[in-house]
Design a protein around this motif. Structure first.
Motif, PDB file in Angstrom:
ATOM      1  N   ARG A   1     -38.444   1.462 -48.558  1.00  0.00           N
ATOM      2  CA  ARG A   1     -38.304   0.203 -49.378  1.00  0.00           C
ATOM      3  C   ARG A   1     -39.858   0.048 -49.679  1.00  0.00           C
ATOM      4  O   ARG A   1     -40.719  -0.531 -48.750  1.00  0.00           O
ATOM      5  CB  ARG A   1     -37.805  -0.941 -48.565  1.00  0.00           C
ATOM      6  N   ILE A   2     -40.279   0.149 -50.855  1.00  0.00           N
ATOM      7  CA  ILE A   2     -41.790  -0.150 -51.137  1.00  0.00           C
ATOM      8  C   ILE A   2     -42.331  -1.470 -51.660  1.00  0.00           C
ATOM      9  O   ILE A   2     -43.439  -1.685 -51.760  1.00  0.00           O
ATOM     10  CB  ILE A   2     -42.391   1.088 -52.093  1.00  0.00           C
ATOM     11  N   TYR A   3     -41.234  -2.146 -51.795  1.00  0.00           N
ATOM     12  CA  TYR A   3     -41.344  -3.601 -51.951  1.00  0.00           C
ATOM     13  C   TYR A   3     -42.460  -3.734 -53.014  1.00  0.00           C
ATOM     14  O   TYR A   3     -42.124  -3.394 -54.509  1.00  0.00           O
ATOM     15  CB  TYR A   3     -41.512  -4.554 -50.724  1.00  0.00           C
ATOM     16  N   SER A   4     -43.466  -4.591 -52.954  1.00  0.00           N
ATOM     17  CA  SER A   4     -44.487  -5.060 -53.867  1.00  0.00           C
ATOM     18  C   SER A   4     -45.280  -3.600 -54.494  1.00  0.00           C
ATOM     19  O   SER A   4     -46.115  -4.002 -55.523  1.00  0.00           O
ATOM     20  CB  SER A   4     -45.434  -6.170 -53.366  1.00  0.00           C
ATOM     21  N   MET A   5     -44.997  -2.473 -53.871  1.00  0.00           N
ATOM     22  CA  MET A   5     -45.651  -1.124 -54.647  1.00  0.00           C
ATOM     23  C   MET A   5     -44.836  -0.979 -55.817  1.00  0.00           C
ATOM     24  O   MET A   5     -45.216  -0.012 -56.654  1.00  0.00           O
ATOM     25  CB  MET A   5     -45.582  -0.320 -53.690  1.00  0.00           C
ATOM     26  N   THR A   6     -43.748  -1.725 -56.176  1.00  0.00           N
ATOM     27  CA  THR A   6     -43.107  -1.599 -57.247  1.00  0.00           C
ATOM     28  C   THR A   6     -43.866  -2.147 -58.231  1.00  0.00           C
ATOM     29  O   THR A   6     -43.893  -2.066 -59.633  1.00  0.00           O
ATOM     30  CB  THR A   6     -41.858  -2.619 -57.388  1.00  0.00           C
ATOM     31  N   LYS A   7     -44.715  -3.233 -58.251  1.00  0.00           N
ATOM     32  CA  LYS A   7     -45.685  -4.096 -59.213  1.00  0.00           C
ATOM     33  C   LYS A   7     -46.392  -3.206 -59.999  1.00  0.00           C
ATOM     34  O   LYS A   7     -46.460  -3.230 -61.288  1.00  0.00           O
ATOM     35  CB  LYS A   7     -46.490  -5.195 -58.543  1.00  0.00           C
ATOM     36  N   PRO A   8     -47.279  -2.373 -59.482  1.00  0.00           N
ATOM     37  CA  PRO A   8     -47.891  -1.308 -60.184  1.00  0.00           C
ATOM     38  C   PRO A   8     -47.165  -0.639 -61.198  1.00  0.00           C
ATOM     39  O   PRO A   8     -47.711  -0.337 -62.341  1.00  0.00           O
ATOM     40  CB  PRO A   8     -48.804  -0.496 -59.462  1.00  0.00           C
ATOM     41  N   VAL A   9     -46.177  -0.168 -60.837  1.00  0.00           N
ATOM     42  CA  VAL A   9     -45.070   0.549 -61.844  1.00  0.00           C
ATOM     43  C   VAL A   9     -44.729  -0.358 -62.783  1.00  0.00           C
ATOM     44  O   VAL A   9     -44.650   0.177 -64.290  1.00  0.00           O
ATOM     45  CB  VAL A   9     -43.683   0.986 -60.888  1.00  0.00           C
ATOM     46  N   THR A  10     -44.153  -1.496 -62.837  1.00  0.00           N
ATOM     47  CA  THR A  10     -44.061  -2.625 -63.876  1.00  0.00           C
ATOM     48  C   THR A  10     -44.961  -2.583 -64.716  1.00  0.00           C
ATOM     49  O   THR A  10     -45.077  -2.670 -65.887  1.00  0.00           O
ATOM     50  CB  THR A  10     -43.309  -3.669 -63.264  1.00  0.00           C
ATOM     51  N   GLY A  11     -46.204  -2.696 -63.934  1.00  0.00           N
ATOM     52  CA  GLY A  11     -47.551  -3.231 -64.809  1.00  0.00           C
ATOM     53  C   GLY A  11     -47.820  -2.196 -65.838  1.00  0.00           C
ATOM     54  O   GLY A  11     -48.183  -2.189 -66.859  1.00  0.00           O
ATOM     55  N   MET A  12     -47.700  -0.863 -65.311  1.00  0.00           N
ATOM     56  CA  MET A  12     -47.830   0.404 -66.011  1.00  0.00           C
ATOM     57  C   MET A  12     -46.931   0.301 -67.361  1.00  0.00           C
ATOM     58  O   MET A  12     -47.179   0.957 -68.423  1.00  0.00           O
ATOM     59  CB  MET A  12     -48.169   1.620 -65.263  1.00  0.00           C
ATOM     60  N   ALA A  13     -45.666   0.080 -67.274  1.00  0.00           N
ATOM     61  CA  ALA A  13     -44.698   0.013 -68.056  1.00  0.00           C
ATOM     62  C   ALA A  13     -45.169  -0.756 -69.120  1.00  0.00           C
ATOM     63  O   ALA A  13     -45.029  -0.632 -70.486  1.00  0.00           O
ATOM     64  CB  ALA A  13     -43.261  -0.277 -67.501  1.00  0.00           C
TER      65      ALA A  13
END
Length: 431
Positions: free
Chosen positions: A92-104
């Motif tokens: 569960r990478i939790y807030s490491m999701t944020k850079p993925v969303t940011g790059m999208a």
């Protein structure tokens, strides 16, 4: 263990070692003629936690430029599991999701479909006339509310400067209001512990956005760095702008072209055998709070949580970092333009930020991830609430990430010690 402790602001600020530990190393992989083969400091660091069973497992991934990574793993997927943790274990990478969303979001900006300083009300009209608390995290009453001085922009969402709250951060009435209205940006466990993990999320990103627009802001937009649901809201904007479901957009535009075959907002039944156990630590004892046979990630989430919802493997997330470090390209596959990557990994904090802001005095912030300043410039990435770390040094070419599962994250200084161990190995190799 409190919910607030999982996203403790002091922990986020204290973890500057992640960016700072490598800052003194000279740029350029060519300067490191002898890359560590065994990364002994890294392995010793892992052993200190896994051998005495302070943690069930750790996986470290280190790679240069576009080279294949070196992977070091210790322990098993849970204290009771026989499966040795490896590059394909699921975390569960939790807030490491944020850079993925940011790059999208960077992709849509690059395509000219939205602008970084565009008001989000252009896409979500309910955010046009926002109210702001006069006293931070104070009462939600007319005498404590005033109109927003400026519109919330795409930049604000990407950099946690929109003034939005976070139910894990807020301690006043706003936290309860978020809970009552289903503004829950993630799920942690199926265990019945409502005082820690309570609340039922709404059933769609559209409903999340609509209800969030009815909540007051905790700061005037653009004036303070305040950890928030900004990247979750960005998921809804990506849907509106692209015309695709947020999770489908990530799959088509990032996961598939990067070869990230184990990254998603839920774990398929056939893959649950490699899902690690997440532990809560109480009095030094590891207590399982999310297990493969009773995981929240075995079910489809109420909506794709763009701030903290992804499960990924060490191999997969390293490929994401490799793509970023490759200026948007991985193994000959162009995923993003170099311009989009450069923008997303640069300091995007607004110029309206208060000069006294404690975060901005030390760091910058890009598209969903922290960026270094000064000697630390070029280091981009973020951390997860259960002990994961993922950073790429755009100048020196080093990507480094760590995977384990425990809460609250500040129980152990894992997110400080790992980059220090990485730096120690590099320095030792040059001597």
């Amino acid at each position: 263990m409190s919910a607030k402790s999982m996203f403790d602001r002091r922990t986020l600020l204290r973890s500057g070692a992640i960016a700072g530990a490598l800052a003194s190393l000279a740029p350029g992989h060519s300067l490191f003629a002898r890359t560590p083969e065994k990364w002994q400091h890294v392995q010793d660091f892992m052993t200190r936690y896994v051998e005495p069973k302070k943690l069930a497992d750790m996986v470290a991934v280190l790679g240069w430029g576009q080279d294949a990574p070196q992977i070091f793993a210790q322990g098993t997927d849970s204290l009771r599991s026989q499966r040795r943790s490896d590059q394909d274990s699921l975390y569960r990478i939790y807030s490491m999701t944020k850079p993925v969303t940011g790059m999208a979001a960077m992709m849509l900006i690059d395509a000219g479909l939205m602008e970084i300083d565009q008001p989000i009300s252009d896409f979500l009209p309910k955010f046009r006339d926002m109210q702001v608390q006069k006293v931070y995290d104070g009462p939600i009453t007319p005498d404590n509310l005033e109109p927003a001085e400026r519109p919330i922009t795409i930049r604000h969402l990407l950099t946690h400067t929109a003034g939005l709250g976070y139910n894990f951060v807020q301690q006043g009435p706003l936290a309860q209001a978020y809970m009552r209205n289903g503004l829950i940006p993630g799920e942690v466990t199926k265990l019945d512990v409502p005082q820690i993990f309570g609340g039922e999320p709404v059933n769609s990103l559209a409903e999340f956005a609509d209800r969030l627009a009815e909540m007051p802001l905790v700061y005037q937009p653009g004036t303070r760095w305040s950890y928030s649901v900004g990247l979750d809201l960005m998921g809804r904007i990506i849907e509106v702008v692209s015309g695709e479901a947020f999770d489908a957009f990530l799959q088509k535009r990032i996961f598939d072209p990067c070869g990230m075959t184990s990254t998603a907002f839920m774990v398929a039944p056939d893959d649950l055998y490699r899902l690690t156990t997440n532990y809560g630590i109480l009095g030094g004892v590891l207590l399982p709070i999310d297990t493969p046979d009773n995981s929240v990630y075995s079910d489809k989430p109420p909506f794709p949580f763009g701030g903290a919802g992804l499960v990924s493997s060490p191999r997969d997330y390293d490929r994401f970092l490799q793509m970023i470090g490759g200026q948007g390209q991985i193994e000959g596959q162009r995923v993003m333009s170099p311009a989009a990557v450069r923008l997303g990994t640069s300091d995007l904090l607004p110029d309206t930020l208060a000069p006294t802001d404690s975060f901005a005095q030390n760091y910058g912030f890009g598209a969903g991830g922290r960026v270094g300043k000064g000697a630390q410039a070029g280091i981009y990435g973020w951390m997860g609430a259960a002990g994961t770390i993922g950073f790429v040094d755009m100048k020196r070419g080093l990507r480094h990430s760590l995977y384990t599962q425990y809460m609250p994250v500040e129980t152990y200084p894992v997110q400080e010690e790992f980059p220090q161990a990485v730096a120690a190995d590099l320095v030792a190799t040059q001597n």
